[in-house]
Design an enzyme around this catalytic site. Structure first.
Site, PDB file in Angstrom:
ATOM      1  N   THR A 176      -3.027   0.691  -2.104  1.00 31.67           N
ATOM      2  CA  THR A 176      -1.704   0.677  -2.725  1.00 31.67           C
ATOM      3  C   THR A 176      -0.935  -0.562  -2.255  1.00 31.67           C
ATOM      4  O   THR A 176      -0.029  -1.034  -2.947  1.00 31.67           O
ATOM      5  CB  THR A 176      -0.897   1.948  -2.382  1.00 31.67           C
ATOM      6  N   LYS A 223      -2.966  -3.428   6.494  1.00 32.60           N
ATOM      7  CA  LYS A 223      -3.593  -2.142   6.188  1.00 32.60           C
ATOM      8  C   LYS A 223      -4.190  -1.612   7.483  1.00 32.60           C
ATOM      9  O   LYS A 223      -4.280  -2.364   8.466  1.00 32.60           O
ATOM     10  CB  LYS A 223      -4.692  -2.297   5.131  1.00 32.60           C
ATOM     11  N   ARG A 224      -4.608  -0.358   7.499  1.00 33.92           N
ATOM     12  CA  ARG A 224      -5.255   0.148   8.697  1.00 33.92           C
ATOM     13  C   ARG A 224      -6.483  -0.694   9.038  1.00 33.92           C
ATOM     14  O   ARG A 224      -7.120  -1.259   8.145  1.00 33.92           O
ATOM     15  CB  ARG A 224      -5.669   1.624   8.494  1.00 33.92           C
ATOM     16  N   LYS A 253       1.632  -3.222  -4.241  1.00 30.73           N
ATOM     17  CA  LYS A 253       2.938  -3.675  -3.737  1.00 30.73           C
ATOM     18  C   LYS A 253       2.989  -5.197  -3.697  1.00 30.73           C
ATOM     19  O   LYS A 253       3.997  -5.813  -4.072  1.00 30.73           O
ATOM     20  CB  LYS A 253       3.193  -3.110  -2.328  1.00 30.73           C
ATOM     21  N   HIS A 288      -9.305  11.246  -1.779  1.00 28.88           N
ATOM     22  CA  HIS A 288      -8.841   9.890  -1.449  1.00 28.88           C
ATOM     23  C   HIS A 288      -9.902   9.028  -0.777  1.00 28.88           C
ATOM     24  O   HIS A 288      -9.567   8.030  -0.142  1.00 28.88           O
ATOM     25  CB  HIS A 288      -7.645   9.945  -0.500  1.00 28.88           C
ATOM     26  N   LYS A 348     -12.719  -2.160   5.418  1.00 25.11           N
ATOM     27  CA  LYS A 348     -11.675  -3.018   4.838  1.00 25.11           C
ATOM     28  C   LYS A 348     -11.930  -4.496   5.155  1.00 25.11           C
ATOM     29  O   LYS A 348     -11.372  -5.375   4.547  1.00 25.11           O
ATOM     30  CB  LYS A 348     -10.304  -2.603   5.353  1.00 25.11           C
TER      31      LYS A 348
HETATM   32  C1  F58 Z   1      -6.292   6.252   1.464  1.00 28.19           C
HETATM   33  N1  F58 Z   1      -6.774   7.239   2.372  1.00 28.19           N
HETATM   34  C2  F58 Z   1      -7.407   5.443   0.838  1.00 28.19           C
HETATM   35  N2  F58 Z   1      -6.606   8.488   4.285  1.00 28.19           N
HETATM   36  O1  F58 Z   1      -8.192   4.840   1.842  1.00 28.19           O
HETATM   37  C3  F58 Z   1      -6.784   4.375  -0.047  1.00 28.19           C
HETATM   38  O2  F58 Z   1      -7.775   3.663  -0.712  1.00 28.19           O
HETATM   39  C4  F58 Z   1      -5.857   5.033  -1.059  1.00 28.19           C
HETATM   40  O3  F58 Z   1      -5.139   4.064  -1.749  1.00 28.19           O
HETATM   41  C5  F58 Z   1      -4.868   5.950  -0.359  1.00 28.19           C
HETATM   42  O4  F58 Z   1      -5.548   6.890   0.448  1.00 28.19           O
HETATM   43  C6  F58 Z   1      -4.011   6.707  -1.326  1.00 28.19           C
HETATM   44  O5  F58 Z   1      -4.794   7.337  -2.287  1.00 28.19           O
HETATM   45  C7  F58 Z   1      -6.091   7.508   3.496  1.00 28.19           C
HETATM   46  O6  F58 Z   1      -5.050   6.934   3.765  1.00 28.19           O
HETATM   47  C8  F58 Z   1      -6.125   8.868   5.483  1.00 28.19           C
HETATM   48  O7  F58 Z   1      -5.283   8.232   6.076  1.00 28.19           O
HETATM   49  C9  F58 Z   1      -6.693  10.132   6.054  1.00 28.19           C
HETATM   50  C10 F58 Z   1      -5.764  10.733   7.063  1.00 28.19           C
HETATM   51  C11 F58 Z   1      -6.356  11.966   7.700  1.00 28.19           C
HETATM   52  C12 F58 Z   1      -7.724  11.750   8.257  1.00 28.19           C
HETATM   53  C13 F58 Z   1      -8.642  11.116   7.277  1.00 28.19           C
HETATM   54  C14 F58 Z   1      -8.053   9.873   6.626  1.00 28.19           C
END
Ligand code: F58
Length: 853
Positions: free
Chosen positions: A698, A588-589, A702, A397, A594
């Site tokens: 994502t 978003k985070r 949405k 991811h 970003k």
């Molecule tokens: C996200 N990753 C990607 N990681 O940033 C985003 O582009 C993608 O759409 C999404 O995954 C789904 O595929 C993400 O959310 C985390 O939150 C991890 C959590 C644990 C620690 C490292 C980051």
């Protein structure tokens, strides 16, 4: 840690095993009474029946009369009523699936960002109208009860929410799936702002009761840690290894229903909670140290206490590794012992399960399965590898190198000594294959080794995942390409067929049907209701973009969503949304890649141009920018950025010179519940990461599905969104990924952009002047100097292009009819982004499972 009464790491025998009670459950003879096999009676499908059931639940479960009940009592009783309705279907799904002995998906994910359950359950069962009417007869209001639910925030962001969308889709498509994860006692922190700064509060989501879970302490699983390994010769004269662990905890399963949409299937999400084992306390109690016993218990229970609130960079913390092994060990044990027949031949395990690794977090499952097969089931290495290498697939991811997990061998060896041995042996076998493919290329072997030597000896979890998996996928077309070319080039050269792409998707049930009732009604009236499970049918809306009456209803749905959001933000945050503004949404985070800072520079620049008279107020398009973003508690730059956004908001919102034409709203604690209100109201969707950094996104999907137009870079799934909706209906800006790479290679100097762009300079200078910080010229040095002197994500380089794209946004927005047309086409052309389609791709290209239909 006390030495425990262990049987040399061998599984406890049936009487002692924590599963013993469970096996003893249920009749030993087939039941003869007809009621014993009939599914539990579903409550009658009528308003009266509903009321009866609801009052019964209120009286018997909550122990209160309606007249004395609290909203929480009422919510819990309503949840039970819906659960009862689903129960027969759940039990039937389990029975049907076990009887059919078909292959299932075991989705292994450390995170599930579920969102509220009640609304989704009502939708999946078509009980909304009945519940609404039934509650009205009781003098209650369904919306009030729904608002009582605290969402389980058991995830950080996209990755966790994706897992929740995927299990929804699998249930809806009648595909057998068990979701496995961790029942964190505290989910993602609750964000508050104090003087504009983020302050984190614990998320006590369980405090008022948790009606959606079914604990099964009798089915707890023991998980071992620490200790050492030893070799011995078994009765057949074969040399074997066993693990002599030092301590253990119990994993208690909590089952959650995952209802399919109107199809009667209810899959299971099984989340594990850590508890001290009896042995754990007893050993110390016997020694008479009560305080130490309590400490020991806390130690064990810490494992599932709290979700790591990091996003994008993994935490190399021991507790995190404990969490990962904990849930994976429970899940494999559970599947093997409880989901398969007693006499099942584990050589055929891949016929019955594919474990999907949601990022590298669960990859310790690979050596765990090897260990179970060899040390407990007596398989040889080759036999065990033959099975293991067919049972896993891996989704990556990220693209950020620092986001790839590497566990130090010191830590791994201390916590999981047997697993480290197995990982070393896997690496040996793997490197032998590499050397055979590339004789003499030692450099390559070193590069590809699962064991890194620098900066410390560590296990590269992504390499382990890639080697062990049948398939490796990225989450959008561009991401999968870059994964092959930049992150794992040696691996994709060696095994090109192992790599594939599955573009992410989102569930149309929660994010359109439930979140956007007015748009859903309009779509139903226009093309029928089939789109909810066949989202590509939204295409049929295309011709209606030219129909003025349809456009009017579409615009009215958007306006309704804005009014609803206005109410929500007023009650929730005391924020007032002005009427008639373009609603510009960035949710978003918070992360530098970003580029919330780029959005901020745009706001400051608009404001600065009014202050300095370059723009008259009536040249400013009335616009409200809404941010929603949590920063990882330890990520200083992200937190400083939040502070700056809030301070800019304070000043901009209060400045009469803008005559209310520009507003910045930053409601705290953005979560799934707020997303469901915010996204349907959005006009403009900000997807402005530096190209090559966002794996997919994502939120972008949405927003588009809810009729927002995207302003975005050619990054992640934006690329595919733009291809589908067409350039005319998407505001593209910024460097492409190859251009980013070129600029990086040439040497990027943000200062040159600052000096060379008067508008950009003026905006940054306004921040530096102390205008947003009560005259303090240094309050935001960290953010501003980072942009000026480092700017790793090249916000300054893309600034002009972004501002130009925003001008095109304003031009289109000025022609409301043209805007609405584009918005309709965004909805009509983005049916591809249903998570049902993602699931079909996984099923066909990765899992090779079948729907049960
Ligand atoms: C996200 N990753 C990607 N990681 O940033 C985003 O582009 C993608 O759409 C999404 O995954 C789904 O595929 C993400 O959310 C985390 O939150 C991890 C959590 C644990 C620690 C490292 C980051």
């Amino acid at each position: 840690m006390p030495e425990l009464d262990q049987k040399n790491g061998q599984p406890l025998n049936a009487d002692e095993s924590p599963n013993a009670d469970r096996r003893a459950l249920g009749p030993t003879q087939p039941p003869t009474h007809p009621l014993a096999t009939a599914p539990v009676g579903a409550p009658p499908f009528s308003v009266d029946g509903f009321v009866k059931e609801f009052i019964h639940e209120l009286n018997t479960n909550q122990g209160v009369a309606l007249s004395r009940s609290s909203v929480n009592d009422q919510y819990l009783a309503l949840a039970s009523t819906v659960k009862n309705y689903l129960m027969a279907r759940w039990l039937e799904t389990g029975r049907k699936t076990r009887d059919a002995k078909v292959k299932a998906v075991g989705y292994l994910s450390a995170e599930y960002l579920l969102g509220r359950q009640l609304g989704n359950a009502l939708l999946a069962t078509d009980l909304n109208d009945i519940a609404k009417k039934g509650l009205e007869l009781c003098g209650l209001d369904l919306v009030t009860l729904r608002n009582q639910e605290v969402e389980p925030g058991l995830g950080n962001g996209g990755l966790g929410r994706l897992a929740a969308c995927f299990i929804d889709s699998l249930a809806t498509m009648d595909v057998p799936c068990i979701g496995y994860g961790i029942r964190y006692e505290y989910g993602i922190f609750r964000q508050t702002f104090v003087d504009g700064r983020q302050v984190e509060q614990p998320d006590t989501w369980l405090a008022l009761g948790s009606p959606w879970e079914f604990p099964h302490p009798e089915a707890s699983v023991q998980v071992n840690f620490g200790g050492r390994t030893e070799t011995y010769t078994d009765a057949d004269g074969t040399e074997r290894t066993r693990w002599v662990p030092e301590w253990n905890v119990l994993g208690v399963p909590y089952n959650y229903m995952v209802p399919g949409y109107l199809n009667g299937r209810v899959n299971t999400l099984r989340l594990w909670s850590a508890q001290a084992t009896k042995a754990f306390d007893l050993a110390i109690f016997n020694a008479g140290d009560y305080a130490q016993a309590v400490r020991a218990q806390t130690f064990a229970e810490n494992i599932s206490k709290v979700l790591y609130p990091e996003d994008s960079t993994p935490q190399g913390k021991e507790l995190r590794l404990q969490q990962q092994y904990f849930f994976v060990a429970c899940s494999l044990r559970d599947f093997i012992e409880n989901e398969l027949e007693d006499d099942f031949d584990l050589h055929d395990l891949d016929q019955r399960i594919i474990f999907q690794l949601n990022d590298t977090h669960p990859v310790i499952a690979v050596p765990e399965l090897m260990r179970i097969l060899m040390d407990e089931k007596g398989f040889s290495w080759d036999e065990a590898w033959e099975v293991t290498s067919k049972c896993f697939a891996y989704t990556c991811h990220t693209l950020l190198p620092e986001a790839l997990e590497v566990w130090s061998t010191d830590l791994l060896g201390r916590l999981l000594p047997r697993h480290l041995e197995i990982i070393y042996a896997i690496n040996e076998q793997f490197l032998a294959e590499v050397r055979e493919a590339y004789p003499g290329d030692e450099l390559r072997a070193r590069r590809m080794s699962i064991i890194a030597e620098f900066p410390e000896r560590g296990v590269r979890m992504a390499y382990l995942s890639t080697y062990a998996a049948t398939k490796v996928n990225g989450v959008a077309a561009l991401h999968s390409q870059l994964l092959r070319d930049k992150v794992l080039p040696d691996f994709s050269e060696l095994w090109p067929d192992k790599f594939t792409n599955v573009t992410n998707g989102v569930t149309p049930r929660r994010f359109v049907k439930m979140a956007n009732p007015k748009l859903s009604e309009l779509i139903n009236d226009t093309i029928g209701a089939g789109w909810v499970t066949d989202l590509e049918r939204l295409k049929e809306l295309e011709p209606f973009a030219e129909d003025p009456e349809f456009r009017e209803r579409f615009a009215e749905a958007k306006a309704w969503n804005k009014r609803r959001l206005t109410q929500v933000l007023r009650n929730r945050d005391g924020i007032d949304l002005p009427d008639g503004h373009l609603l510009d949404v960035m949710v978003k985070r918070l992360h530098e890649y970003k580029r919330q800072s780029l959005k901020l520079l745009h706001i400051v620049s608009l404001y600065e141009q009014v202050l300095s008279g370059k723009l008259t107020v009536d040249q400013v398009t009335p616009r409200t920018v809404v941010f929603g973003a949590k920063a990882a508690p330890g990520y200083k730059m992200a937190k400083d950025t939040i502070h700056l956004i809030n301070k800019v908001a304070e000043v901009v919102n209060a400045d009469p010179k803008l005559e209310g034409r520009l507003k910045v709203a930053f409601p705290a604690n953005y979560n799934v519940t707020l997303a469901e209100k915010l996204i349907p109201a959005a006009d403009l969707s900000e997807q402005i990461s530096l190209a090559g950094m966002e794996a997919s996104g994502t939120g972008n999907m949405k927003c588009a599905l809810n009729g927002a137009l995207t302003i975005g870079t050619d990054d992640g799934a934006n690329v595919e969104i733009r291809e589908l909706v067409g350039d005319k209906h998407f505001f593209l800006f910024g460097m492409s990924e190859p251009e980013v790479a070129d600029l990086g290679a040439k040497g990027y100097s943000p200062g040159a952009y600052y000096e060379g762009n008067a508008q950009l300079k003026a905006a940054i200078d306004l921040i530096l002047s102390g205008h947003f910080s009560g005259g303090d010229q240094h309050l935001f040095d960290s953010v501003v100097y980072n942009l000026l002197h480092s700017d790793r994500f090249m916000a300054l380089a893309d600034f002009q292009s972004y501002v130009d794209a925003q001008a095109r946004v304003e031009e289109r927005y000025a022609d409301r009819d043209a805007w609405t047309r584009s918005a309709i086409l965004n909805v009509a052309r983005t049916g591809f982004f249903s998570s049902d389609r993602s699931m079909r791709d996984y099923i066909q290209r990765i899992w090779h499972t079948q729907p049960m239909l």
